[in-house]
Structure formats: C-alpha cells, structure tokens
Scaffold this motif. Structure first.
Motif, PDB file in Angstrom:
ATOM      1  N   PRO A 121      12.707 -31.163  36.328  1.00  0.00           N
ATOM      2  CA  PRO A 121      12.954 -29.794  36.800  1.00  0.00           C
ATOM      3  C   PRO A 121      12.217 -29.464  38.089  1.00  0.00           C
ATOM      4  O   PRO A 121      12.831 -29.042  39.073  1.00  0.00           O
ATOM      5  CB  PRO A 121      12.487 -28.933  35.630  1.00  0.00           C
ATOM      6  N   PHE A 122      10.902 -29.593  38.100  1.00  0.00           N
ATOM      7  CA  PHE A 122      10.098 -29.359  39.297  1.00  0.00           C
ATOM      8  C   PHE A 122       9.557 -30.685  39.799  1.00  0.00           C
ATOM      9  O   PHE A 122       9.130 -31.538  39.025  1.00  0.00           O
ATOM     10  CB  PHE A 122       8.928 -28.413  38.996  1.00  0.00           C
ATOM     11  N   LEU A 123       9.594 -30.860  41.111  1.00  0.00           N
ATOM     12  CA  LEU A 123       9.076 -32.074  41.722  1.00  0.00           C
ATOM     13  C   LEU A 123       7.853 -31.731  42.564  1.00  0.00           C
ATOM     14  O   LEU A 123       7.632 -30.576  42.947  1.00  0.00           O
ATOM     15  CB  LEU A 123      10.148 -32.738  42.600  1.00  0.00           C
ATOM     16  N   ASP A 124       7.057 -32.736  42.863  1.00  0.00           N
ATOM     17  CA  ASP A 124       5.832 -32.550  43.632  1.00  0.00           C
ATOM     18  C   ASP A 124       6.174 -32.250  45.084  1.00  0.00           C
ATOM     19  O   ASP A 124       6.717 -33.115  45.788  1.00  0.00           O
ATOM     20  CB  ASP A 124       4.975 -33.811  43.535  1.00  0.00           C
ATOM     21  N   PRO A 125       5.865 -31.043  45.586  1.00  0.00           N
ATOM     22  CA  PRO A 125       6.198 -30.719  46.977  1.00  0.00           C
ATOM     23  C   PRO A 125       5.421 -31.535  47.993  1.00  0.00           C
ATOM     24  O   PRO A 125       5.835 -31.639  49.156  1.00  0.00           O
ATOM     25  CB  PRO A 125       5.865 -29.228  47.085  1.00  0.00           C
ATOM     26  N   ASP A 126       4.311 -32.151  47.585  1.00  0.00           N
ATOM     27  CA  ASP A 126       3.527 -32.961  48.509  1.00  0.00           C
ATOM     28  C   ASP A 126       4.256 -34.225  48.930  1.00  0.00           C
ATOM     29  O   ASP A 126       3.837 -34.909  49.874  1.00  0.00           O
ATOM     30  CB  ASP A 126       2.179 -33.332  47.879  1.00  0.00           C
ATOM     31  N   GLN A 127       5.367 -34.556  48.243  1.00  0.00           N
ATOM     32  CA  GLN A 127       6.156 -35.731  48.616  1.00  0.00           C
ATOM     33  C   GLN A 127       6.894 -35.527  49.932  1.00  0.00           C
ATOM     34  O   GLN A 127       7.297 -36.494  50.571  1.00  0.00           O
ATOM     35  CB  GLN A 127       7.196 -36.032  47.536  1.00  0.00           C
ATOM     36  N   LEU A 128       7.082 -34.271  50.320  1.00  0.00           N
ATOM     37  CA  LEU A 128       7.938 -33.971  51.467  1.00  0.00           C
ATOM     38  C   LEU A 128       7.154 -33.367  52.614  1.00  0.00           C
ATOM     39  O   LEU A 128       6.377 -32.424  52.434  1.00  0.00           O
ATOM     40  CB  LEU A 128       9.045 -32.998  51.053  1.00  0.00           C
ATOM     41  N   ASP A 129       7.401 -33.901  53.806  1.00  0.00           N
ATOM     42  CA  ASP A 129       6.803 -33.318  55.002  1.00  0.00           C
ATOM     43  C   ASP A 129       7.321 -31.902  55.227  1.00  0.00           C
ATOM     44  O   ASP A 129       6.621 -31.065  55.804  1.00  0.00           O
ATOM     45  CB  ASP A 129       7.109 -34.202  56.209  1.00  0.00           C
ATOM     46  N   LEU A 130       8.563 -31.626  54.782  1.00  0.00           N
ATOM     47  CA  LEU A 130       9.116 -30.278  54.906  1.00  0.00           C
ATOM     48  C   LEU A 130       8.183 -29.245  54.298  1.00  0.00           C
ATOM     49  O   LEU A 130       7.874 -28.217  54.925  1.00  0.00           O
ATOM     50  CB  LEU A 130      10.474 -30.218  54.197  1.00  0.00           C
ATOM     51  N   CYS A 131       7.723 -29.487  53.080  1.00  0.00           N
ATOM     52  CA  CYS A 131       6.858 -28.521  52.400  1.00  0.00           C
ATOM     53  C   CYS A 131       5.513 -28.382  53.109  1.00  0.00           C
ATOM     54  O   CYS A 131       4.972 -27.274  53.226  1.00  0.00           O
ATOM     55  CB  CYS A 131       6.663 -28.941  50.944  1.00  0.00           C
ATOM     56  N   LYS A 132       5.008 -29.494  53.613  1.00  0.00           N
ATOM     57  CA  LYS A 132       3.750 -29.445  54.355  1.00  0.00           C
ATOM     58  C   LYS A 132       3.905 -28.598  55.611  1.00  0.00           C
ATOM     59  O   LYS A 132       3.050 -27.747  55.917  1.00  0.00           O
ATOM     60  CB  LYS A 132       3.310 -30.861  54.715  1.00  0.00           C
ATOM     61  N   GLN A 133       4.991 -28.809  56.359  1.00  0.00           N
ATOM     62  CA  GLN A 133       5.225 -28.068  57.588  1.00  0.00           C
ATOM     63  C   GLN A 133       5.406 -26.573  57.317  1.00  0.00           C
ATOM     64  O   GLN A 133       4.912 -25.727  58.069  1.00  0.00           O
ATOM     65  CB  GLN A 133       6.449 -28.631  58.309  1.00  0.00           C
ATOM     66  N   LEU A 134       6.123 -26.244  56.262  1.00  0.00           N
ATOM     67  CA  LEU A 134       6.322 -24.827  55.927  1.00  0.00           C
ATOM     68  C   LEU A 134       4.993 -24.150  55.620  1.00  0.00           C
ATOM     69  O   LEU A 134       4.705 -23.056  56.129  1.00  0.00           O
ATOM     70  CB  LEU A 134       7.279 -24.701  54.746  1.00  0.00           C
ATOM     71  N   SER A 135       4.183 -24.780  54.775  1.00  0.00           N
ATOM     72  CA  SER A 135       2.907 -24.165  54.385  1.00  0.00           C
ATOM     73  C   SER A 135       1.959 -24.023  55.568  1.00  0.00           C
ATOM     74  O   SER A 135       1.277 -22.999  55.724  1.00  0.00           O
ATOM     75  CB  SER A 135       2.247 -24.988  53.271  1.00  0.00           C
ATOM     76  N   GLU A 136       1.921 -25.047  56.430  1.00  0.00           N
ATOM     77  CA  GLU A 136       1.021 -24.989  57.581  1.00  0.00           C
ATOM     78  C   GLU A 136       1.436 -23.903  58.567  1.00  0.00           C
ATOM     79  O   GLU A 136       0.601 -23.406  59.325  1.00  0.00           O
ATOM     80  CB  GLU A 136       1.000 -26.349  58.284  1.00  0.00           C
ATOM     81  N   ASN A 137       2.707 -23.536  58.560  1.00  0.00           N
ATOM     82  CA  ASN A 137       3.209 -22.535  59.499  1.00  0.00           C
ATOM     83  C   ASN A 137       3.570 -21.225  58.796  1.00  0.00           C
ATOM     84  O   ASN A 137       4.362 -20.443  59.330  1.00  0.00           O
ATOM     85  CB  ASN A 137       4.439 -23.080  60.232  1.00  0.00           C
ATOM     86  N   TYR A 138       2.973 -20.982  57.637  1.00  0.00           N
ATOM     87  CA  TYR A 138       3.348 -19.810  56.849  1.00  0.00           C
ATOM     88  C   TYR A 138       3.214 -18.507  57.640  1.00  0.00           C
ATOM     89  O   TYR A 138       4.136 -17.682  57.662  1.00  0.00           O
ATOM     90  CB  TYR A 138       2.510 -19.725  55.565  1.00  0.00           C
TER      91      TYR A 138
END
Length: 420
Positions: free
Chosen positions: A205-222
């Motif tokens: 159901p839920f996957l680890d967002p740390d697997q994706l650079d997308l999630c890292k980029q979104l959080s860093e630019n929140y």
C-alpha cells in the motif's frame, strides 16, 4: 489485421507516429471534426509511404521528429503549419489553390499493397500477436497499435515489449493475465483493474518515499513550492473568468475535493501560468507524469474522498503536504491529526513538506475532519519508475498520447475521460 476496412486505420497509424502532437493535449479549446482529421492523416500517410527522395522533393524534408526521411538538416520552408513547425501534416496537407510540383502518382492498388505489407509485418510482433489473440477487436485503435509501435520504436524487440504486449492483451479482455498475488490480496479489488501490466512483481500500500529522488526534491523545495502555490491562488481565474480549481470527476463533485490542474494526461495545460510555479513544474516534469490530472488538491473541511481504487498498476502516486489542518480532539480527551488517508489496511497522515508514496490499486479513502481548515497537497501520478524499464515507460506514454489523439479525432474525448 490486413483486411481492407482496416487500411485507413493503418494509414492513420503511420501518419500519427510521424507528426508532432504537442497541440493535441490541451483540455480546452480547439477540436477538429472526426472526418476532417481522418482525411488529413489519410492524405499524409499516402505521401509518407513513398520513397524518401520523392517525399523530400514535395515536402522539402521533415522538420518534426518523424521516423521517415533523412536525418540531414532540411532547407527552411517559408510556409509552415499552425504550430510554426514544418511538420509532416503541415508540409503534406493539400492546398488546391497552389500549384504543385509534378511527382509520381501512386495508384490505389500500390498504396494498399504497401499498407497491407506493413500490417502483415506488424502482426507478427509481440504486440501484434497480443491483438490477434483477442476474440473481437472492434476498436480500430487497437487494430492500428502494432503499426504505431513498430513505426515509432523500430529497434524495440519482442522481449523489450513483452510486458507491454501483456498490458495490451489485458486491455482487450484477457483477465487470465492477472497474477495470484493480485487476485488473492483482499485489499486490491482486482475486478476494478482496467489497465494492468503483468510481471511488475509484488507491491504494498505505502512505499518508502526515500527510494525516489522526486520525493527528495519536493521536500527540499517545500517552502518554494508553498510560495508558488500562493502565487497561483492569486491567479486562480483564467482569462475567461473560470476558476482553475475544478472538480474533474463525478466523485470530486460530491467529495469536497477540487484540483488546480497543472498537467492533464501527462501534458501541460494551454495558457496555464507556469511562470508562477517554475520550481514546482520543473520537479514534476522530472518524472514521467501519468493519470488524468496532476496538481494541487484541496480538501474542504469535514469532507473526504470515498473508498475506491484507481485500477491501473502501472502508476504510483506521490502527495506532499502543502497545508495540513492542525490536530483536533479525538473525542476521548486526546488529540489526533485532522486529515488522514487509508490505503489498504494502513492509515497515515500528511505532514508539511513530507511525501506519501502509495499504490492506488489498493482501495483507499481520505477524510479531513477539521471543522474549519482545508487540506492542500501536491498530487502527482507517475509511471512506476521503480519497476518499469525506461523503454516500457516511453512506449506507454506514447500509447496514452495516441489513444487520446485517436479519441479526439473520433470526437469522443472529453475533459476527465478515461484514456485507458
């Protein structure tokens, strides 16, 4: 696959595979009639299948990314089409008011022989065999798909496209391709799957967002993304006075959920003020966006999305909290987050600047229990880069693009329509 009624479909396939389609995906605005569109692609392909030297003699070379013609730089053509490019359709469109250079005339039998040869060749590919195995293929799109793919991806092998062929076969009714881990999972309503690629392996159901650079980029630019959202709120009405926040499905209308759509079916929206959200746009476009809508979702107080599944195992969904309501009393003297999402058996909550990554083939629902505060997330559906190859994703993007264009040419495409 080679019968005469399907010849115009193959002609359309070659033409669409050869011509730029960027203008075709704006949800609002122009729509050509079905008859006009089909006549145009028919005229184009008959010229496109001639020997290359003769096509260049008429068109002056291909200015778009075509799949036919020479790779050498064409001469500039003063007369260009609506898009400003010397593309195949513009270069070859008939204009009876202007003189034409003499060229070899192809008789009808020769044209049909070329198209029949193309159809016969494409029928032997993995995708062609998948279409042939379907009991009754009455949708011309699927009949032309093997020709589309063979023209656009001539170097792709059957092995490269085996899972794509499985997706095509499933779409044509072969439910037997569903794997046991899907059928036996009580949280994944497999009877609701309408787009399925076999062989992607297990999921959760839920996957680890740390697997994706997308999630890292979104959080860093929140903070930047949140500021860009506020700027978009200031320009939420378009030139015609329409609110950019829309309920784009029947479920949205009843669920208090509206979306400011930045991408529709994976493509930019015509006349959208992207200059107000350059960082958000750049990060979103770093992944192969999928689904009908991607953008900022607002959930009104005391409302939520009812239980459902999205029926496509080739997509994953990322959501980042932009505005999260404060905690509220849970009725027992304790406090709890006001907004939640349940995917399968797991319930999680949004946090500012943090991403949730999940698989929407599981049943899921949301609710914002706060009495006054809305919940806002940045929502992105994208092709599953964790499991699919780069070529598979490119092919699927192309299939979705062509399916949408075909629906528009047939006059049946509407905003919110399911492409696959």
């Amino acid at each position: 696959m080679t019968n005469r009624p399907a010849l115009w479909c193959i002609a359309a396939a070659v033409s669409l595979a050869s011509s730029p389609t960027a203008e075709a995906f704006a949800p609002a605005g122009r729509q050509e009639t079905s008859l006009q569109s089909l006549r145009q692609v028919r005229r184009s392909v008959i010229t496109a299948i001639r020997p290359t030297s003769q096509v260049r003699a008429k068109a002056g070379g291909f200015g778009g990314g075509g799949g036919f013609g020479s790779s050498s730089k064409p001469k500039k053509n003063k007369k260009r089409g609506r898009s400003g490019r010397g593309d195949l359709v513009s270069a070859l469109s008939d204009d009876e008011s202007k003189p034409k250079k003499p060229s070899r005339t192809f008789v009808k039998s020769e044209q049909e022989q070329m198209l029949n040869e193309l159809a016969a060749k494409c029928a032997t590919t993995a995708v062609g065999r998948a279409v042939a195995r379907a009991p009754d293929v009455d949708d011309p799109f699927w009949q032309i798909l093997p020709s589309l793919l063979s023209t656009k991806f001539p170097s792709a092998s059957d092995e490269d496209l085996m899972r794509v062929a499985g997706m095509v076969e499933f779409s044509l009714g072969s439910r037997g391709l569903l794997e046991d881990d899907v059928i036996q999972d009580p949280w994944r309503p497999h009877e609701e799957l309408h787009a399925y690629m076999p062989g992607l392996g297990e999921t959760m159901p839920f996957l680890d967002p740390d697997q994706l650079d997308l999630c890292k980029q979104l959080s860093e630019n929140y903070e930047t993304i949140a500021n860009e959202y506020e700027a978009l709120l200031e320009e939420r009405y378009d030139r015609k006075g329409n609110d950019r926040f829309q309920s784009v499905t029947s479920m949205n209308y009843d669920a208090g959920w509206k979306t400011m759509v930045l991408f529709y079916n994976g493509h930019r929206i015509k006349d959208f003020p992207y200059h107000l959200c350059p960082v958000t746009t750049r990060i979103m476009e770093s992944v192969p966006i999928a689904g009908r809508i991607a953008g900022f979702n607002r959930q009104q107080p005391n409302s939520g999305i009812p239980l459902h599944s999205d029926g496509n195992n080739m997509w994953l969904t990322c959501q980042m909290g932009i505005k999260v309501p404060p905690v509220i009393s849970d009725g027992s003297g304790s406090e709890a987050p006001a907004a939640h999402i349940r995917v399968g058996p797991e319930t999680r909550h949004w946090e500012l600047g943090k991403c949730l990554l999940y698989d929407t083939t599981y049943e899921h629902e949301t609710f914002n229990a706060h009495p006054d505060e809305e919940r806002v997330v940045l929502h992105i559906d994208f092709f599953n880069t964790l499991k699919m190859t780069k070529l598979e994703i490119e092919v699927l993007q192309y299939i979705y693009d062509m399916r949408e264009q075909f629906m528009k040419a047939e006059g049946v495409q509407k905003v919110g329509a399911q492409v696959l």
